[in-house]
Design a protein around this motif. Structure first.
Motif, mmCIF file in Angstrom:
data_model
loop_
_atom_site.group_PDB
_atom_site.id
_atom_site.type_symbol
_atom_site.label_atom_id
_atom_site.label_comp_id
_atom_site.label_asym_id
_atom_site.label_seq_id
_atom_site.Cartn_x
_atom_site.Cartn_y
_atom_site.Cartn_z
ATOM 1 N N SER A 104 25.505 64.133 92.179
ATOM 2 C CA SER A 104 25.299 65.575 92.116
ATOM 3 C C SER A 104 26.127 66.264 93.185
ATOM 4 N N LYS A 105 26.366 67.554 92.955
ATOM 5 C CA LYS A 105 27.076 68.357 93.944
ATOM 6 C C LYS A 105 26.914 69.831 93.621
ATOM 7 N N ILE A 106 27.121 70.650 94.646
ATOM 8 C CA ILE A 106 27.209 72.094 94.485
ATOM 9 C C ILE A 106 28.593 72.475 94.965
ATOM 10 N N VAL A 107 29.350 73.169 94.109
ATOM 11 C CA VAL A 107 30.748 73.475 94.394
ATOM 12 C C VAL A 107 31.002 74.982 94.313
ATOM 13 N N SER A 108 32.180 75.381 94.787
ATOM 14 C CA SER A 108 32.576 76.782 94.822
ATOM 15 C C SER A 108 33.791 77.004 93.937
ATOM 16 N N PRO A 109 33.600 77.242 92.633
ATOM 17 C CA PRO A 109 34.743 77.490 91.755
ATOM 18 C C PRO A 109 35.488 78.752 92.180
ATOM 19 N N THR A 110 36.819 78.727 92.005
ATOM 20 C CA THR A 110 37.643 79.900 92.294
ATOM 21 C C THR A 110 38.373 80.294 91.012
ATOM 22 N N VAL A 111 39.223 81.311 91.102
ATOM 23 C CA VAL A 111 39.996 81.738 89.944
ATOM 24 C C VAL A 111 41.227 80.869 89.728
ATOM 25 N N ALA A 112 41.459 79.891 90.595
ATOM 26 C CA ALA A 112 42.603 78.991 90.437
ATOM 27 C C ALA A 112 42.439 78.148 89.177
ATOM 28 N N ASP A 113 43.555 77.876 88.504
ATOM 29 C CA ASP A 113 43.520 77.076 87.285
ATOM 30 C C ASP A 113 43.307 75.599 87.591
ATOM 31 N N ILE A 119 33.737 76.227 82.162
ATOM 32 C CA ILE A 119 33.786 74.766 82.187
ATOM 33 C C ILE A 119 34.687 74.323 81.042
ATOM 34 N N GLY A 120 35.570 73.373 81.313
ATOM 35 C CA GLY A 120 36.470 72.874 80.278
ATOM 36 C C GLY A 120 36.799 71.417 80.509
ATOM 37 N N HIS A 121 37.767 70.943 79.742
ATOM 38 C CA HIS A 121 38.260 69.578 79.906
ATOM 39 C C HIS A 121 39.758 69.659 80.121
ATOM 40 N N LYS A 122 40.296 68.681 80.823
ATOM 41 C CA LYS A 122 41.706 68.736 81.198
ATOM 42 C C LYS A 122 42.576 68.128 80.113
ATOM 43 N N ALA A 123 43.090 68.999 79.250
ATOM 44 C CA ALA A 123 44.087 68.589 78.267
ATOM 45 C C ALA A 123 45.442 69.174 78.639
ATOM 46 N N SER A 124 45.440 70.183 79.485
ATOM 47 C CA SER A 124 46.674 70.798 79.976
ATOM 48 C C SER A 124 46.330 71.506 81.278
ATOM 49 N N THR A 125 47.249 72.292 81.791
ATOM 50 C CA THR A 125 46.975 73.071 82.997
ATOM 51 C C THR A 125 46.751 74.534 82.660
ATOM 52 N N ALA A 126 46.410 74.835 81.414
ATOM 53 C CA ALA A 126 46.189 76.210 80.990
ATOM 54 C C ALA A 126 44.981 76.806 81.707
ATOM 55 N N ALA A 127 45.038 78.116 81.881
ATOM 56 C CA ALA A 127 43.913 78.824 82.488
ATOM 57 C C ALA A 127 42.734 78.839 81.529
ATOM 58 N N LEU A 128 41.569 78.509 82.014
ATOM 59 C CA LEU A 128 40.380 78.497 81.160
ATOM 60 C C LEU A 128 39.976 79.899 80.723
ATOM 61 N N GLU A 129 40.322 80.910 81.533
ATOM 62 C CA GLU A 129 39.893 82.264 81.197
ATOM 63 C C GLU A 129 40.749 82.957 80.143
ATOM 64 N N ALA A 130 41.847 82.343 79.722
ATOM 65 C CA ALA A 130 42.683 82.948 78.690
ATOM 66 C C ALA A 130 41.913 83.021 77.365
ATOM 67 N N ASP A 131 42.077 84.122 76.636
ATOM 68 C CA ASP A 131 41.429 84.254 75.331
ATOM 69 C C ASP A 131 41.872 83.113 74.429
ATOM 70 N N GLY A 132 40.931 82.459 73.793
ATOM 71 C CA GLY A 132 41.245 81.370 72.871
ATOM 72 C C GLY A 132 41.700 80.096 73.554
ATOM 73 N N ALA A 133 41.431 79.941 74.858
ATOM 74 C CA ALA A 133 41.860 78.743 75.584
ATOM 75 C C ALA A 133 41.224 77.499 74.954
ATOM 76 N N ALA A 134 42.059 76.596 74.470
ATOM 77 C CA ALA A 134 41.569 75.400 73.772
ATOM 78 C C ALA A 134 40.858 74.430 74.709
ATOM 79 N N ASP A 135 41.135 74.491 76.003
ATOM 80 C CA ASP A 135 40.532 73.573 76.968
ATOM 81 C C ASP A 135 39.136 74.006 77.399
ATOM 82 N N ARG A 136 38.808 75.273 77.151
ATOM 83 C CA ARG A 136 37.511 75.794 77.592
ATOM 84 C C ARG A 136 36.403 75.320 76.669
#
Length: 150
Positions: free
Chosen positions: A45-54, A91-108
């Motif tokens: 387990s962990k508590i983390v600090s997500p940022t806007v970084a991809d 939350i997403g999975h790493k299939a690329s380095t795309a930004a998760l916040e992009a509309d229609g992001a396939a990794d999200r």
């Protein structure tokens, strides 16, 4: 080896319920419950600090597996909860380095609004990644991984 017993319970009033502030989304009242008994070998387990970084790694699949995962055998279960009062966490999975916040992001995989949580199986086949929308969600994401007994 140990046993965990996750339970999900969803209840809602009928849409005609009064007061209307407590009315549910269906024409009937809902009471749904599911329980399981799962064998697990390890818990992290962990508590983390997500940022806007991809592409920030939440859980690195390499820490859990040798790269030869067997469907239905290897893997585990993940719990995530957004603890932040105002930022959404992606939350997403790493299939690329795309930004998760992009509309229609396939990794999200999902967006957790403040206070929301999720429980889901994970086959350890890709890193789980995270981003925050709006800024750094200091100590904003709680996460647990329960490794399935093989």
């Amino acid at each position: 080896m140990g046993i965990i017993k996750p339970t999900l319970s969803i209840t809602a009033n009928a849409s005609t319920y009064t007061p209307s502030a407590d009315a549910g989304p269906l024409s009937i009242a809902l009471s749904l419950s599911a329980t399981d008994s799962l064998d697990v070998t390890a818990v992290q387990s962990k508590i983390v600090s997500p940022t806007v970084a991809d592409d920030q790694v939440l859980w690195d699949e390499a820490a859990f597996t040798d790269g030869a995962e067997t469907s239905g055998t290897d893997g585990g279960f993940v719990y995530v909860k957004n603890l932040h009062a105002s930022y959404n966490i992606l939350i997403g999975h790493k299939a690329s380095t795309a930004a998760l916040e992009a509309d229609g992001a396939a990794d999200r995989l999902m967006t957790l609004k403040p206070g929301e949580f999720a429980w889901f199986p994970w086959d350890f086949t890709a890193d789980l990644i995270m981003d925050a929308v709006g800024g750094t969600a200091t100590n904003g994401l709680e996460s647990w991984v329960f490794t399935r007994t093989q």
